[in-house]
Design a protein around this motif. Structure first.
Motif, mmCIF file in Angstrom:
data_model
loop_
_atom_site.group_PDB
_atom_site.id
_atom_site.type_symbol
_atom_site.label_atom_id
_atom_site.label_comp_id
_atom_site.label_asym_id
_atom_site.label_seq_id
_atom_site.Cartn_x
_atom_site.Cartn_y
_atom_site.Cartn_z
ATOM 1 N N UNK A 48 0.849 -1.187 0.000
ATOM 2 C CA UNK A 48 0.000 0.000 0.000
ATOM 3 C C UNK A 48 0.888 1.241 0.000
ATOM 4 N N UNK A 49 0.450 2.279 -0.692
ATOM 5 C CA UNK A 49 1.242 3.494 -0.772
ATOM 6 C C UNK A 49 1.242 4.285 0.524
ATOM 7 N N UNK A 50 2.298 5.037 0.734
ATOM 8 C CA UNK A 50 2.414 5.912 1.893
ATOM 9 C C UNK A 50 1.493 7.116 1.723
ATOM 10 N N UNK A 51 1.270 7.843 2.821
ATOM 11 C CA UNK A 51 0.538 9.103 2.782
ATOM 12 C C UNK A 51 1.533 10.249 2.896
ATOM 13 N N UNK A 52 1.324 11.286 2.076
ATOM 14 C CA UNK A 52 2.187 12.453 2.075
ATOM 15 C C UNK A 52 1.461 13.613 2.743
#
Length: 355
Positions: free
Chosen positions: A284-288
């Motif tokens: 899952x992608x990180x949050x920026x």
């Protein structure tokens, strides 16, 4: 990145939970899209899930958006083909494309796991594969044939037709037809194999919010490889038009004290490894979440964002119209121009050329 949009999961509250209900979420989605259109945001997309308090039937909302906006394209991320009648979907997609003057970016795929066990069976469909992938593929092929104008039924004997329009046995397409609709269809892919298949099928690529590989690489690195494989397969297939590629990320520009209070703790330093319950790990992608100058450098370092032509910001739809519009406005003003954003003023978005 040439274009950016938003992706709403359409979460709403049920059973006495706090939060907006289904009606409010739909109306908020319309209002956010209308405001995004004024900003110059390129795309308004919505997730599709069944048997869950999320968006499930996107066409009424997409129709409302195209009827009340000028330039923004509308789409899905993604329609689960296991639950669809492919010919009816072809009719709906063509009608939406005609109403919007081509402002459609419709994402379809096998879909992700749902709360219901083989929920598509409740919709009247059966599959041999436990996850329904075989049925999704067959339906997708029927959908493409229908939007391309091939005959999918045969005319009745003339004496039984009303009105009498065709010779008996004439192959009949679905109506309406929207010329070039295939160029507005995206396949939602989580693997290299499905990305390559999308290229062979001659549709655009929507790289998933997660990927099936969990081998230590970042989401961006895995997706960048997927995009390269897609574009190479596209060249080998010899299609005569340039495809588009979209990716999605959770991004929160911090430009005010309110933003800092709401989002500063949302940032994650790395991608997450998890499971969808299908016997494999996924990335899952990180949050920026950062000030614009920091965000710009972080996003420029993401190879998938660099390779794609469209970036979709996943928005916290439950937090209301004003907050979500401010996220889009902040990104448009303080971040997107440094990434090569071209504001949407003509209702069309085109992809990168293929070397």
């Amino acid at each position: 990145m040439k274009a950016f949009g938003f992706l709403s999961f359409g979460h709403y509250a049920i059973g006495g939970q706090q939060g907006p209900g289904a009606a409010q979420v739909l109306k908020d989605g319309l209002a956010i899209a209308q405001a995004a259109d004024e900003i110059g945001v390129n795309n308004a997309s919505f997730r599709v899930h069944h048997f869950a308090p999320q968006g499930a039937s996107p066409m009424p909302l997409l129709g409302a958006i195209v009827g009340s906006t000028r330039n923004i394209e509308v789409g899905t991320g993604v329609i689960d083909m296991r639950y669809e009648n492919p010919l009816y979907l072809a009719e709906e997609a063509a009608a939406l494309n005609l109403l919007s003057d081509g402002r459609v970016a419709l994402g379809v795929s096998r879909g992700s796991p749902e709360p219901a066990w083989k929920g598509w069976e409740a919709f009247g469909y059966t599959a041999e594969a436990e996850n329904g992938a075989d049925m999704a593929r067959t339906k997708f092929e029927s959908f493409l044939a229908a939007i391309d104008g091939y005959g999918v039924a045969k005319a009745a004997p003339v004496e039984k037709q009303y009105p009498r329009m065709y010779r008996s046995g004439t192959p009949l397409p679905v109506f309406p037809q929207a010329e070039g609709l295939r160029k507005n269809i995206f396949w939602g892919s989580g693997t290299n194999d499905t990305a390559i298949q999308a290229a062979k099928d001659g549709v655009n690529l929507m790289s998933s919010t997660l990927v099936s590989e969990a081998d230590g690489r970042t989401l961006g690195e895995v997706q960048a490889e997927q995009i390269r494989a897609f574009r190479q397969a596209w060249k080998e297939a010899g299609h005569d038009w340039t495809p588009r590629v979209s990716v999605s990320r959770s991004i929160f520009p911090i430009v005010s004290d309110r933003d800092r209070q709401l989002f500063a703790t949302s940032a994650t330093g790395e991608d997450q490894i998890g499971s969808l319950g299908e016997g494999r790990n996924v990335t899952f992608g990180r949050s920026y979440a950062a000030e614009p100058d920091v965000l710009i450098e972080q996003l420029k370092a993401d190879p998938a964002i660099e390779a794609a032509d469209t970036l979709l910001l996943t928005i916290p739809n439950q937090m209301g119209v004003d907050l979500n519009v401010s996220i889009l406005q902040n990104f448009a003003e303080h971040v997107a121009p440094a990434l090569g954003w071209i504001p949407n003023t003509e209702g069309k978005v085109t992809g990168y050329a293929i070397d």
